[in-house]
Every structure is written in structure tokens, then in C-alpha cells.
Design an enzyme around this catalytic site. Structure first.
Site, mmCIF file in Angstrom:
data_model
loop_
_atom_site.group_PDB
_atom_site.id
_atom_site.type_symbol
_atom_site.label_atom_id
_atom_site.label_comp_id
_atom_site.label_asym_id
_atom_site.label_seq_id
_atom_site.Cartn_x
_atom_site.Cartn_y
_atom_site.Cartn_z
ATOM 1 N N HIS A 86 -8.101 4.826 -1.210
ATOM 2 C CA HIS A 86 -7.367 3.841 -0.405
ATOM 3 C C HIS A 86 -8.250 2.951 0.457
ATOM 4 O O HIS A 86 -7.736 2.195 1.278
ATOM 5 C CB HIS A 86 -6.365 4.531 0.511
ATOM 6 C CG HIS A 86 -5.221 5.155 -0.205
ATOM 7 N ND1 HIS A 86 -4.028 4.502 -0.425
ATOM 8 C CD2 HIS A 86 -5.070 6.379 -0.757
ATOM 9 C CE1 HIS A 86 -3.204 5.304 -1.072
ATOM 10 N NE2 HIS A 86 -3.814 6.447 -1.296
ATOM 11 N N LYS A 112 0.215 -4.019 12.460
ATOM 12 C CA LYS A 112 -0.565 -3.058 11.675
ATOM 13 C C LYS A 112 -1.458 -2.308 12.641
ATOM 14 O O LYS A 112 -1.578 -2.672 13.802
ATOM 15 C CB LYS A 112 -1.378 -3.749 10.580
ATOM 16 C CG LYS A 112 -2.073 -5.042 10.995
ATOM 17 C CD LYS A 112 -2.716 -5.735 9.805
ATOM 18 C CE LYS A 112 -1.874 -6.775 9.104
ATOM 19 N NZ LYS A 112 -1.557 -6.464 7.732
ATOM 20 N N ARG A 113 -2.109 -1.251 12.151
ATOM 21 C CA ARG A 113 -3.048 -0.552 13.009
ATOM 22 C C ARG A 113 -4.106 -1.527 13.524
ATOM 23 O O ARG A 113 -4.495 -2.462 12.814
ATOM 24 C CB ARG A 113 -3.721 0.584 12.226
ATOM 25 C CG ARG A 113 -2.866 1.795 12.092
ATOM 26 C CD ARG A 113 -2.478 2.359 13.434
ATOM 27 N NE ARG A 113 -3.594 3.033 14.054
ATOM 28 C CZ ARG A 113 -3.768 4.356 14.047
ATOM 29 N NH1 ARG A 113 -2.879 5.144 13.478
ATOM 30 N NH2 ARG A 113 -4.804 4.893 14.639
ATOM 31 N N LYS A 169 -9.215 -5.632 10.293
ATOM 32 C CA LYS A 169 -7.935 -6.336 10.130
ATOM 33 C C LYS A 169 -7.873 -7.615 10.971
ATOM 34 O O LYS A 169 -6.989 -8.433 10.816
ATOM 35 C CB LYS A 169 -6.770 -5.420 10.513
ATOM 36 C CG LYS A 169 -6.586 -4.237 9.558
ATOM 37 C CD LYS A 169 -5.443 -3.339 10.013
ATOM 38 C CE LYS A 169 -5.315 -2.062 9.223
ATOM 39 N NZ LYS A 169 -4.659 -2.218 7.905
ATOM 40 N N THR A 229 0.559 -3.270 2.705
ATOM 41 C CA THR A 229 1.910 -3.139 2.140
ATOM 42 C C THR A 229 2.929 -3.881 2.982
ATOM 43 O O THR A 229 4.001 -4.241 2.506
ATOM 44 C CB THR A 229 2.323 -1.660 2.013
ATOM 45 O OG1 THR A 229 1.878 -0.955 3.166
ATOM 46 C CG2 THR A 229 1.728 -1.023 0.772
ATOM 47 N N LYS A 289 6.466 -6.443 2.389
ATOM 48 C CA LYS A 289 7.743 -6.310 3.105
ATOM 49 C C LYS A 289 8.169 -7.634 3.714
ATOM 50 O O LYS A 289 9.343 -8.025 3.638
ATOM 51 C CB LYS A 289 7.622 -5.230 4.185
ATOM 52 C CG LYS A 289 7.363 -3.848 3.597
ATOM 53 C CD LYS A 289 6.942 -2.804 4.630
ATOM 54 C CE LYS A 289 6.388 -1.564 3.906
ATOM 55 N NZ LYS A 289 5.658 -0.654 4.803
HETATM 56 C C1 NBG Z 1 -4.919 2.170 3.547
HETATM 57 C C2 NBG Z 1 -5.446 0.764 3.284
HETATM 58 C C3 NBG Z 1 -4.317 -0.219 3.092
HETATM 59 C C4 NBG Z 1 -3.399 0.292 2.001
HETATM 60 C C5 NBG Z 1 -2.942 1.706 2.343
HETATM 61 C C6 NBG Z 1 -2.078 2.299 1.255
HETATM 62 C C7 NBG Z 1 -6.160 4.128 4.337
HETATM 63 C C8 NBG Z 1 -7.364 4.988 4.177
HETATM 64 N N1 NBG Z 1 -6.047 3.078 3.545
HETATM 65 O O1 NBG Z 1 -4.831 -1.471 2.727
HETATM 66 O O2 NBG Z 1 -6.255 0.351 4.348
HETATM 67 O O3 NBG Z 1 -2.290 -0.548 1.859
HETATM 68 O O4 NBG Z 1 -4.046 2.558 2.499
HETATM 69 O O5 NBG Z 1 -2.716 2.269 0.046
HETATM 70 O O6 NBG Z 1 -5.350 4.408 5.188
#
Ligand code: NBG
Length: 866
Positions: free
Chosen positions: A405, A599-600, A605, A710, A714
Site C-alpha cells: 500500500h 485525509k491523514r 499529502k 480512495t 468518493k
Molecule cells: C494507504 C495509501 C493510500 C491508499 C490506501 C489503501 C497505507 C500504508 N497506505 O494511498 O497511502 O489509498 O493505503 O490502499 O496506509
């Protein structure tokens, strides 16, 4: 009677509990003729007493009232919204359990190949609304609770989010469970039942983030889970591993803790299929350590029970980083060991030879967190099942699948060898054994020692470290990334050597997806209804096949439809404004453009780019005459998101946003045309209010850093447009909706490495490189938004090195925002873009993603109970 007790009995149950299985996994016995036998008592009496689903309003109200009376021990006199929520939830749960029981029984009887999704995080959000939608009972419950004097909306608001995850990775797992059940696929989730999920975020008086424990279980019982006292396994830590002949060993001693299962029902949409999410809770094996007790050390004795319970007490609030924390490694092993023991027990019940294990079991590793499952399954095969090493490795590598991920280097998990050796001595042996097996690599690339060093499971250094991504890769049948660009980066960067060794076909892509049930129908019922009316289709048609939204393209130019579309966006903006007014007491201009980044908080980001952009806009407005300001398109900017508690720079960014908001929102010259909000305590539920209200949302990571994203999907599904970099799933969204419907800016991935090199060794001062950004930084430094010195460390990340390339992308970012403003002036054209965007979101349904996994990876098929 005697006043002394035998110490041997302390901590032991008074009567030994018989292992009686409740609920799942029972099949009837048959008589000599093969006819099924009724297990107990008079079959007729049983059959008349068995209940079915409550699906009409009178049985729903009856069931809710019964729960008020009995489960809650309350009456109509003292029933508040919370009580009504609890009673309604228990009543819905009754329905879920019936379907769940039938589904599990069906799986047991039919014995299909099953897939298991191992994820350390499941960010489920609220359950009641989703359960009602999936059961098709929302209207009935609405009517029922109305008759009882309540309003369903208010009741739904009572539920606390189950927030057992950090962000996208955990929410993806939740969407995948919904899609698996909805498509009647035999998939179970396995995770941990943390007592405290992601922390609650508060904003202190100086604008900083403060963290409080997440109280998700403090409402008393969680109606959505079933504690399974009968499903427990013992998990060992520490001790020693003694090698026997050959590759076998005996692992003994150390500490043993108990894993107890909690089951959560996962209802499919528009089907009876109801899958299971099994979460493990840690418990001490005994109440306390008897030896210490006998030695008179009461405190030590209780300590062991505390240390056992600590394992599942809290979700680590980090995303994209792992430190060498022993407790985290304990969590990972505890969870994988319990899950594999459970999977193995279920497999053995089938009575099949062990060599058929991969024909019945597929296990998906959600990131590297469950990688210990690989050596654990080896341990079970070799030490407990007497499978020879090579055969065991063959079985293991046919069972696991691994999803990566992130390619951020700091996020690749590594564990110090000494730590692993002490905590999991047998697993460390197995990893070394796999490591030696790895000499095959040397054979294939003779002399290429660098390659071998890069591919090794062990990273040399002090101490040596175990590389979990390498272990996950070699132990799995397939490895995938989560969007096209990301999967390509996996193949060409972190897994490049493995691609050379295994060939390309092991490394594939499954672009992430989102469930349209929650992210369209639940969060935006108005839009879902309009789509249904316009397409003349029942909701289920497009909620099950999101490609059906393409039908909307025919209506893009229809002025009546455009008007209805715009009215829904407007009412969602008002809903958000109402939320902000009631929770924060702030009044929002709902006729402004709503611009959202949620987002986080993370440097990659680039929330910092966004806030610098907002300040730039503010300064530009301040430079204008009042007449000029009148021509400006009013805008409200929203931020929400949590920073890891130890992530100093991310926390400073929050502080800057909050303090800039204070100044900007109270400036009489600009407050009607620019407002800025940081909404605290971002959650799934808050996302459900924010996303449908956005006109534009920001997905602006440095190219090549965001694996997928993601929330971008949305927003677009809900008719919000996207401003973003050419990164992650943004790229595929643009491919679907057409580049003229998104606002792209910034450097591309191939340029990033060179730019970073330039910044490192041939830095150009920011005043020359990007004067508008330099001005913004200087204003912040000068104290325009409160004590400037506080922000110096944040500003210096941009002034020095600028690893995330803000100075490179700022100009094109500001231009992109300008284009957004211009496009928004032509409201009709904007609405057309918005419709086109929603219409082309078919690809991003998690139903499609799960089908990819089911067909290309797990090789499982849909099957449903009668
Ligand atoms: C996160 C990514 C996102 C991705 C999500 C789900 C982790 C390690 N990765 O870009 O930063 O959408 O995973 O795949 O949390």
C-alpha cells in the site's frame, strides 16, 4: 468448611467448560438412510418456535419494544434517543444474526474455497444505517421508530464510529468486506478488537492537536459483535526453540496468552449472505501468574494479566511508519497466530489431506502487517503437521497473496533481529531457514552480490533487521499494488529485483475501490434517489453495478436535470453548514464554492501546499481594492484529518491552519469571500457529511507518493470535481472522466528524483525559485497568524531541501486553483462536469476490485444460502 484454599485451584474455572460450539459451524447428523436427524426434542415444537426475520412494521416495533423492555430494562417513560438507538440496533442485529447463521451453516455444508482478509485495521464507521440499507429495511424501520415517537435520523446519530483504523488502508478493508458479502463471496475478515481505536482529536486553545482515548466501547455493550467464549486459542511468546532432526523444532516455555474471538456480522446488500469479521481480544491465560502469587509477589502476579490484556488495548495511531515497538510486534503475531489456528481448525474439519490446503484457503495480506503469518504457517506445517520443508513452502506460497500500500521508504516494515529472536525464537529460525533457501537467487545472478543483499530477508547493520516486505513477497503467490501507477512503481523500485527473479507475472495491479452503498446511497440519499428516478431503475441496479451510472450521460445537457442535480449539491452544503453551526457554532456561507481536503495529515499529502495556497489567496485579496474584491468568487476551504501524535511537522501544519483560520475568518475585508475551517476529529461519519457537500476536493500529493487514495473516488462519485497531481488513482479517475473534467497540476513522477537531487546539491533560494511562496512563508514567519517562531520548523522543511517539492509545484498549483475559480463562474458548465464525473465512476466500485481479487488471485466463487 475451611478457610484455606488450594492454590492450585486459583484462576481455574470451578467446572471445566465443555467446548460447546455455539452459532457457527454446525451441520446436522444423518441416520443410516442418509436422512438428516433432528438433534434434540420434538422437531415440531422447535420448528414452530423458531423465528424468522422481522420485516413488517408491526413485527419491527414489537421487536424494538421487546428489547426496550428486556435487553435494556427500560420503559417508554425513560427512553431517550440513545436508548432507542440501542433497542433498534438490537432488533436489527437479531435479523443479521439469522442471516449470518444461515450463511455460515451454508459455508460449512458446502465447503467452498474461502478467502481470508487479514488486516490490522478495519475502519468500519457506523453500522446501523448500513445494516438497514443492506437488509432493505430502512423504510420499515423509519416508519416503525416514527410510530414509537422517534426519528430515525436522530437515532442513527447516536451511534459511535467503530474506528479501528488509521485511514485509507483500514477503510479499504471495510469497503472490501461490504463488497464480498454483497457479492456472496465466502470471505472472512480477521483483525484485532482494540479497546481503543484511533484517538479522539481535540484542538487546544493555541490551535494544536490534542489526543484523547477513543471511547468507542464506552456506551456499554456493542450491539454489533458477539463475544465467542467458545472460540479461543493460546498464543505463545518468548521461550526457546529447540531444533530436532531435519527442519523440525519444538517451541516451548515463555508466556502464553489467550485469544478470544468477537464476531461482527457483515451483511451483503440485497442478499441474505452475511459474512463474518472475526476480531481477537487478548486475555491472560490464567487470572494471574500463580508462581509469583505463591512467592508472595502479588504485584508481579497481576502484571502478567495486565501484559496479556495490553496486547489488544490500543490501535497504533501511526500511518506509514512503524517503529521497532515490541508491543506492536506482539500484536502482529498474536493476531496472525490466532487467525491461522482458526483457519487451520476449519480446514481440518473438512477432513481433507493437508496437501489440499491451498485448494480451500486463500489468505490476503493487507500490507506487511500480517507477514508473520508466513513463518507461522510454515511452523504449523513443519512442527505440527509433519510436512517436509519443501512441500510446506510450496503450500505456503500457494496460499498467500500480498498487497503493498505504499512505496514510501520509511513505511517499509523492518524488525530488529534480536527483538524477533527473543519474542518469536522459532519464527526467527524459520526466517533464517527461508533465507538460506534464498541461495537460489545467487545461482540465478552469480556474482551480483548487491542484488542478493537487496533481496535478502535480513538487512545487515547493527542490529540486523528482518525486512517484512521481502518476506511477504517471496512467501506469496502474487503481489499487487493499489493503482496502476503505484503498481508500476512497486515493479520498478521496491520489488525490482524480485521482478527480475520471478518474472513480471507475479506482480500485478488491483486498483482500489469504494462501496457505493455507503459512499453514494447512505451519505447522499438525495442523489441516489435522483439517479434512480432519472435512469428509471431501482436503486439496487446501480448500487450493485456502478457502471449503470453511465446512463446519466444522456442527461448532461438536460436543464431540468441539471437544476435538480445542483439543488442536491446545495442541500448537502446546507447539511454540512448546519453540522458546523451546531457542533462548532460557526456560520458558513453556503453560496460559496466548497473546497475540501480531508485525509491523514502527512507531509507527502501536502496539506502544507494547500494552507500556503489559502494564505496566498488571502494576501492577494488583501491587495485588492473593495471593487475588485466584489468580482471574486467566494470560497470556503475545509480541512479535516488527524496527525500521528508523534509527528511534529504534521501537528504544526494543523496549528497553522487553525490559527490562520482565526485571522482570516475574522477579517471584515475578506470574510465574505474567503473562509477557512479545520473540522476536528475527522472520522468516517464526518466524511459522510463532508464528501457530498464538496464542489472541489484536493488530492495534491507529490507525484509518486500516494499509492492510490480512495477519498478522491468518493468525492467524484458524489459529483465533486478534483484538483490534484498526476498521482495514484487520480490518474485513472482522469482517464475515466476525461482530463477536461479534472484540474491537474505539478511535476510528474519521473521528474521527482532529479528535482530532489537538485534541491539537495544545487539549491536555489526560495526567493528566486518561487517568490509568491516566499512571500507567504515570510508573512507566517513575521507573525501574521500568531507567533511566527512556532512555525519555523515547518517553514524550514520548505526552505531547506523541500523534499516534497512545494516550491516546484506552487506556481502551477495556484494556476490550477485559478482555473477552478474560472470554471466555477460558468455554473452550467460546472454542473455538466459534475454529472459527467459521477457518471464515469463505475470502475471505482469495490465490487469490481473484489471481483478482481476473487477471480485473479483467490480463485473463489459466489455461493449463497437458500
Ligand atoms: C494507504 C495509501 C493510500 C491508499 C490506501 C489503501 C497505507 C500504508 N497506505 O494511498 O497511502 O489509498 O493505503 O490502499 O496506509
Amino acid at each position: 468448611m475451611t478457610s484455606t484454599i488450594d492454590p492450585k485451584t486459583i484462576g481455574k474455572p470451578a467446572r471445566t467448560r465443555r467446548h460447546v460450539r455455539s452459532l457457527t459451524g454446525y451441520t446436522p447428523e444423518t441416520d443410516e438412510e442418509g436422512k438428516e436427524k433432528w438433534p434434540k426434542g420434538d422437531e415440531k415444537v422447535w420448528r414452530t418456535a423458531l423465528r424468522g426475520l422481522d420485516t413488517d412494521v408491526p413485527s419491527i416495533t414489537k421487536s424494538v419494544v421487546n428489547h426496550v423492555q428486556t435487553s435494556l430494562a427500560r420503559q417508554a417513560y425513560n427512553l431517550d434517543n440513545l436508548g432507542a438507538y440501542q433497542a433498534a440496533a438490537l432488533s436489527v442485529r437479531d435479523n443479521l444474526i439469522l442471516n449470518w447463521n444461515d450463511t455460515q451453516m451454508h459455508y460449512t455444508r458446502k465447503a467452498p474455497k474461502r478467502a481470508y482478509y487479514l488486516s490490522l485495521e478495519f475502519l468500519m464507521g457506523r453500522t446501523l444505517d448500513n445494516a438497514l440499507l443492506n437488509l432493505g429495511l430502512k423504510d420499515k424501520y423509519q416508519e416503525g421508530v416514527h410510530q414509537l415517537g422517534f426519528n430515525l435520523e436522530d437515532i442513527l446519530e447516536q451511534e459511535r464510529d467503530a474506528a479501528l483504523g488509521n485511514g485509507g488502508l483500514g477503510r479499504l478493508a471495510a469497503c472490501y468486506l461490504d463488497s464480498s458479502a454483497s457479492q456472496e463471496l465466502p470471505v472472512w475478515g480477521y483483525g484485532l478488537r482494540y479497546k481503543y481505536g484511533i484517538f479522539q482529536q481535540l484542538i487546544g486553545p493555541d490551535g494544536s492537536q490534542l489526543e484523547a482515548p477513543d471511547p468507542w466501547l464506552q456506551q456499554g455493550d456493542n450491539p454489533w459483535e458477539l463475544p465467542r467464549l467458545d472460540v479461543t486459542y493460546e498464543v505463545r511468546f518468548y521461550g526457546h526453540a529447540e531444533r530436532l532432526d531435519g527442519m523440525k523444532a519444538i517451541w516451548s516455555g515463555g508466556q502464553e496468552v489467550v485469544a478470544m474471538a468477537y464476531d461482527t456480522m457483515i451483511p451483503g446488500y440485497d442478499t441474505k449472505s452475511t459474512n463474518n469479521l472475526r476480531l481477537w481480544e487478548s486475555k491472560p491465560k490464567r487470572g494471574f501468574d500463580l508462581q509469583s502469587f505463591n512467592a508472595g509477589d502479588y504485584e508481579r502476579a497481576v502484571e502478567s494479566s495486565n501484559s496479556a490484556e495490553a496486547i489488544t488495548s490500543v490501535l497504533y495511531p501511526n500511518d506509514h511508519t512503524t517503529f521497532g515497538k515490541e508491543l506492536r510486534l506482539k500484536q502482529q503475531y498474536f493476531w496472525t497466530a490466532a487467525s491461522l489456528a482458526d483457519i487451520m481448525r476449519r480446514f481440518k474439519n473438512l477432513g481433507k489431506p493437508i496437501t489440499e490446503f491451498p485448494d480451500y484457503v486463500a489468505i490476503q495480506l493487507n500490507d506487511t502487517h500480517p507477514t508473520l503469518a508466513i513463518p507461522e504457517l510454515m511452523r504449523i506445517f513443519i512442527d505440527e503437521e509433519d510436512v517436509p520443508w519443501d512441500a510446506a513452502w510450496q503450500l505456503v506460497t500457494n496460499t498467500f497473496f500480498f498487497t503493498n500500500h505504499t512505496v514510501l521508504p520509511e513505511a517499509l516494515e523492518k524488525w530488529p533481529v534480536p527483538l524477533m529472536q527473543s519474542l518469536l525464537p522459532r519464527h526467527m529460525q524459520i526466517i533464517f531457514d527461508i533465507h538460506y533457501l534464498h541461495v537460489a537467487v545467487e545461482k540465478k545472478f552469480p556474482g551480483d552480490r548487491d542484488k542478493f543483499a537487496r533481496m535478502s530477508l535480513i538487512e545487515e547493520g547493527y542490529p540486523q533487521q528482518v525486512r517484512m516486505a521481502n518476506l511477504a513477497c517471496i512467501g506469496s503467490r502474487k503481489v499487487n499494488g493499489v493503482a496502476e501507477l503505484h503498481s508500476e512503481l512497486v515493479r520498478t523500485t521496491i520489488m525490482k529485483d524480485f521482478v527480475d527473479y520471478y518474472g513480471i507475472s507475479k506482480f500485478a495491479n488491483v486498483t482500489n475501490g469504494i462501496t457505493p452503498r455507503r459512499w453514494l446511497d447512505q451519505c447522499n440519499p438525495g442523489l441516489s434517489k435522483l439517479i434512480s428516478e432519472t435512469l428509471k431503475l431501482p436503486k439496487a441496479a446501480f448500487l450493485k453495478d456502478l457502471f449503470k451510472l453511465e446512463g446519466l450521460l444522456k442527461f448532461v445537457d438536460d436543464p431540468i436535470f441539471q437544476k435538480k442535480w445542483a439543488a442536491i449539491k446545495q442541500s448537502n452544503k446546507e447539511r454540512l453548514a448546519h453540522y458546523v453551526e451546531t457542533t462548532l457554532g460557526l456560520k458558513i456561507n453556503t453560496h460559496a464554492m466548497f473546497d475540501v481536503q480531508i485525509k491523514r495529515l502527512h507531509e507527502y499529502k501536502r496539506q502544507t501546499l494547500n494552507i500556503m495556497g489559502v494564505i496566498h489567496r488571502y494576501l492577494t485579496l488583501k491587495d485588492m481594492t473593495p471593487e475588485q474584491r466584489k468580482t471574486v468568487n467566494p470560497k470556503v476551504v475545509f480541512f479535516a484529518g488527524k496527525a500521528a501524535p508523534g509527528y511534529y511537522i504534521a501537528k504544526l501544519t494543523i496549528r497553522l491552519i487553525v490559527n490562520a483560520a482565526r485571522i482570516i475568518n475574522s477579517d471584515p475585508e475578506t470574510k465574505d469571500i474567503l473562509q477557512l475551517y479545520f473540522l476536528p476529529d475527522y472520522s468516517v461519519s464526518l466524511a459522510e457529511v463532508l464528501i457530498p457537500a464538496s464542489d472541489i476536493s484536493q488530492h495534491i500529493s507529490t507525484a509518486g507518493t500516494e499509492a492510490s487514495g480512495t477519498s478522491n473516488m468518493k468525492f467524484c462519485l458524489n459529483g465533486g470535481l478534483l484538483v490534484g497531481t498526476v498521482d495514484g488513482a487520480n490518474i485513472e479517475i482522469a482517464e475515466e472522466v476525461g482530463e477536461n473534467n479534472v484540474f491537474f497540476f505539478g511535476h510528474l513522477t519521473p521528474a521527482v528524483e532529479d528535482l530532489r537531487y537538485q534541491h539537495m546539491y544545487h539549491a536555489v533560494p526560495i526567493e528566486q525559485k518561487c517568490p509568491p511562496l516566499a512571500r507567504v512563508l515570510n508573512e507566517v514567519s513575521a507573525g501574521r497568524f500568531g507567533d511566527g517562531s512556532v512555525y519555523e520548523p515547518l517553514l524550514n522543511t520548505i526552505r531547506q531541501h523541500d523534499y516534497y517539492l512545494l516550491t516546484e509545484d506552487f506556481d502551477s498549483y495556484i494556476q490550477a486553483l485559478q482555473l477552478v475559480d474560472e470554471a466555477y463562474q460558468d455554473r452550467t458548465e460546472w454542473i455538466k462536469k459534475s454529472i459527467r464525473t459521477s457518471a464515469k465512476m463505475g470502475k471505482f466500485s469495490s465490487d469490481r476490485a473484489i471481483q478482481d481479487y476473487a477471480q485473479e488471485y483467490w480463485n473463489i466463487e459466489s455461493t449463497k444460502p437458500e
